[in-house]
Design an enzyme around this catalytic site. Sequence first.
Site, mmCIF file in Angstrom:
data_model
loop_
_atom_site.group_PDB
_atom_site.id
_atom_site.type_symbol
_atom_site.label_atom_id
_atom_site.label_comp_id
_atom_site.label_asym_id
_atom_site.label_seq_id
_atom_site.Cartn_x
_atom_site.Cartn_y
_atom_site.Cartn_z
ATOM 1 N N LYS A 22 1.225 4.639 -3.926
ATOM 2 C CA LYS A 22 0.185 3.644 -4.248
ATOM 3 C C LYS A 22 -0.405 3.060 -2.970
ATOM 4 O O LYS A 22 -1.622 3.052 -2.778
ATOM 5 C CB LYS A 22 0.799 2.515 -5.091
ATOM 6 N N ASN A 23 0.467 2.575 -2.093
ATOM 7 C CA ASN A 23 -0.029 1.839 -0.921
ATOM 8 C C ASN A 23 -0.675 2.740 0.131
ATOM 9 O O ASN A 23 -1.339 2.253 1.048
ATOM 10 C CB ASN A 23 1.101 1.007 -0.301
ATOM 11 N N CYS A 116 -0.084 -15.564 -3.623
ATOM 12 C CA CYS A 116 0.407 -14.886 -4.826
ATOM 13 C C CYS A 116 1.894 -15.150 -4.979
ATOM 14 O O CYS A 116 2.486 -15.915 -4.215
ATOM 15 C CB CYS A 116 0.108 -13.403 -4.792
ATOM 16 N N ARG A 121 0.056 -14.980 1.875
ATOM 17 C CA ARG A 121 -0.818 -13.827 2.074
ATOM 18 C C ARG A 121 -2.137 -14.148 2.795
ATOM 19 O O ARG A 121 -3.230 -13.939 2.258
ATOM 20 C CB ARG A 121 -1.059 -13.132 0.745
ATOM 21 N N ASP A 307 9.557 -4.309 0.381
ATOM 22 C CA ASP A 307 9.276 -3.803 -0.970
ATOM 23 C C ASP A 307 10.496 -3.184 -1.641
ATOM 24 O O ASP A 307 10.420 -2.740 -2.789
ATOM 25 C CB ASP A 307 8.119 -2.781 -0.917
ATOM 26 N N ARG A 399 1.231 -1.867 -12.455
ATOM 27 C CA ARG A 399 0.386 -1.803 -11.264
ATOM 28 C C ARG A 399 0.925 -0.784 -10.266
ATOM 29 O O ARG A 399 0.165 -0.243 -9.474
ATOM 30 C CB ARG A 399 0.333 -3.171 -10.569
HETATM 31 N N1 EPU Z 1 -0.067 -11.622 7.801
HETATM 32 C C1 EPU Z 1 -0.655 -12.630 8.514
HETATM 33 N N2 EPU Z 1 -2.012 -12.601 8.658
HETATM 34 C C2 EPU Z 1 -2.780 -11.597 8.119
HETATM 35 C C3 EPU Z 1 -2.153 -10.592 7.392
HETATM 36 C C4 EPU Z 1 -0.787 -10.627 7.240
HETATM 37 O O1 EPU Z 1 0.008 -13.536 9.021
HETATM 38 O O2 EPU Z 1 -4.005 -11.643 8.306
HETATM 39 C C5 EPU Z 1 1.395 -11.656 7.633
HETATM 40 C C6 EPU Z 1 1.797 -11.724 6.167
HETATM 41 O O3 EPU Z 1 1.806 -13.069 5.714
HETATM 42 C C7 EPU Z 1 3.161 -11.083 6.185
HETATM 43 C C8 EPU Z 1 3.051 -10.023 7.285
HETATM 44 O O4 EPU Z 1 1.921 -10.420 8.086
HETATM 45 O O5 EPU Z 1 4.109 -12.011 6.561
HETATM 46 C C9 EPU Z 1 2.844 -8.603 6.811
HETATM 47 O O6 EPU Z 1 1.733 -8.540 5.939
HETATM 48 P P1 EPU Z 1 0.845 -7.223 5.778
HETATM 49 O O7 EPU Z 1 -0.553 -7.568 6.096
HETATM 50 O O8 EPU Z 1 1.490 -6.104 6.513
HETATM 51 O O9 EPU Z 1 0.959 -6.962 4.212
HETATM 52 P P2 EPU Z 1 -0.154 -6.381 3.267
HETATM 53 O O10 EPU Z 1 -0.964 -5.369 3.960
HETATM 54 O O11 EPU Z 1 -0.854 -7.509 2.591
HETATM 55 C C10 EPU Z 1 1.281 -4.389 2.402
HETATM 56 C C11 EPU Z 1 1.738 -3.878 1.069
HETATM 57 C C12 EPU Z 1 2.819 -4.803 0.503
HETATM 58 C C13 EPU Z 1 3.991 -4.853 1.498
HETATM 59 C C14 EPU Z 1 3.490 -5.276 2.889
HETATM 60 C C15 EPU Z 1 4.579 -5.178 3.942
HETATM 61 C C16 EPU Z 1 -0.220 -2.789 0.152
HETATM 62 C C17 EPU Z 1 -1.326 -2.788 -0.846
HETATM 63 N N3 EPU Z 1 0.598 -3.841 0.156
HETATM 64 O O12 EPU Z 1 0.747 -5.687 2.173
HETATM 65 O O13 EPU Z 1 3.272 -4.183 -0.686
HETATM 66 O O14 EPU Z 1 4.946 -5.780 1.052
HETATM 67 O O15 EPU Z 1 2.398 -4.422 3.305
HETATM 68 O O16 EPU Z 1 5.084 -3.901 3.999
HETATM 69 O O17 EPU Z 1 -0.078 -1.845 0.900
HETATM 70 C C18 EPU Z 1 4.020 -4.020 -2.896
HETATM 71 O O18 EPU Z 1 3.643 -2.833 -2.891
HETATM 72 O O19 EPU Z 1 4.744 -4.512 -3.800
HETATM 73 C C19 EPU Z 1 3.593 -4.900 -1.797
HETATM 74 C C20 EPU Z 1 3.601 -6.219 -1.882
#
Ligand code: EPU
Length: 419
Positions: A22-23, A116, A121, A307, A399
């Site tokens: 998915k991701n 969320c 986030r 995850d 999802r």
């Molecule tokens: N963060 C910031 N600022 C930003 C973005 C992120 O401080 O602008 C912080 C977040 O708060 C968090 C960390 O950086 O503490 C990592 O966040 P990241 O941006 O890597 O997460 P994401 O891209 O929003 C994806 C996956 C998540 C998974 C995380 C970490 C997708 C669609 N989602 O989220 O997956 O937990 O990476 O591996 O790829 C799931 O599939 O259940 C899921 C939540």
Amino acid sequence: MQKISVRGGKVLKGEVSISGSKNATLPVMTAALLGESPSILKNVPLLNDIKTMAEVLRKLGSKAVMEDHQLKIDPAGFNKFEAPYELVKTMRASIYSLGACLARQGEAKVSLPGGCAIGARPIDLHLKGVEQLGAKVTIEHGFVHAKASKLKGATIYLAGPHGPSLGATVNVLLAATAAEGTTVIESASIEPEVEELVNFLNAMGASIEGVGTSRLVITGKKILKGVEYSVIPDRVEAGTFMVAAAVTRGDVLLKNAKTGHLTSVTEKLRQIGVSVEAEPGGIRVKGNGNYKPADVMILPYPGFPTDMQAQIMALLAIVPGISIVTETIWENRFMHVFEMNRMGADITIDRSHAVVKGVAKLTGAPVMASDLRASAALILAGLVAEGETLVQRIYHLDRGYEKIEEKLSVLGADISRVN
Ligand code: EPU
């Protein structure tokens, strides 16, 4: 409202095919917008998040047609740049339209995702990244509005307080393909889903060096064309079935699972006492009755993934002794603990630590899923609990897990979807 009913006590045995990731699919779908011709994605999982992203692409003017596990994306009509609240609120990955719209149209308007069930986030790193490429960003009426008459390559440091950001790396990669000159992303996310996006963009004709590393160098303004591409297997789905085999003391072959993406999960399961062996075509997981407690520290890839935190906790809940699970990525990702405790688990939370005292048995109960991975973890707990566990709010599950109840049922679980 549908629910999942699980009656615990069955030993899982047999083979299960792991679906596409998915991701990894979500960023690749958005990247397909950057081509001058259609792309065909294969091994796409049949999930609600994929349907939502297809809807986002259509809202932006492109065509996205799903047939079985194949998705054809035709970007010819991609001429709009607004991702509406209705879609972003159901799926945060809609934020990837920021990078794609900026790259192709010099403008993007995306509803702010907000927090969320698992944490705040933020998207500050996404915004910092595109600003450094020359976009002017304003936030008004709940929308991020980014505009750039010209994107220009820059050196961008993308780590945040919890390490690198997968999503911000995706957005900067997408926008940088259209930037003049060279962009360097320092401290880029090295999760396999980013590596997949880089491979996809390079297959389209982009020039990105450093694949799989935390320093990505993008030479922009290449002409990108559509390609045929098969998506990698889902490492979190695979990890979830690994725990399913372990917790039921079963013997399961995970077909298509990639060992290289599951090193930390494999190591932790072995430390607990589970047998995990690579076989031609997959990974075999064999459980037994002789497990030891383990401490689990959640870290960015290649560390133990957030995850998989809830799922490993379902196993540790019935391992004699004390295990400590520390979550370092999402500040509110322990909601499943309260539900597991209602099933007889003995878990206490102290800030980012969960202290898991293994109990002799869990008992089935009606439980409420709070997010995608928590839903899966409650099903795993239900697989070993005495009596019936009724998991509610399973729209989270749909999802991100393709036909999980059918796959578990084929392995011998007593599980069904009920209305
Ligand atoms: N963060 C910031 N600022 C930003 C973005 C992120 O401080 O602008 C912080 C977040 O708060 C968090 C960390 O950086 O503490 C990592 O966040 P990241 O941006 O890597 O997460 P994401 O891209 O929003 C994806 C996956 C998540 C998974 C995380 C970490 C997708 C669609 N989602 O989220 O997956 O937990 O990476 O591996 O790829 C799931 O599939 O259940 C899921 C939540």
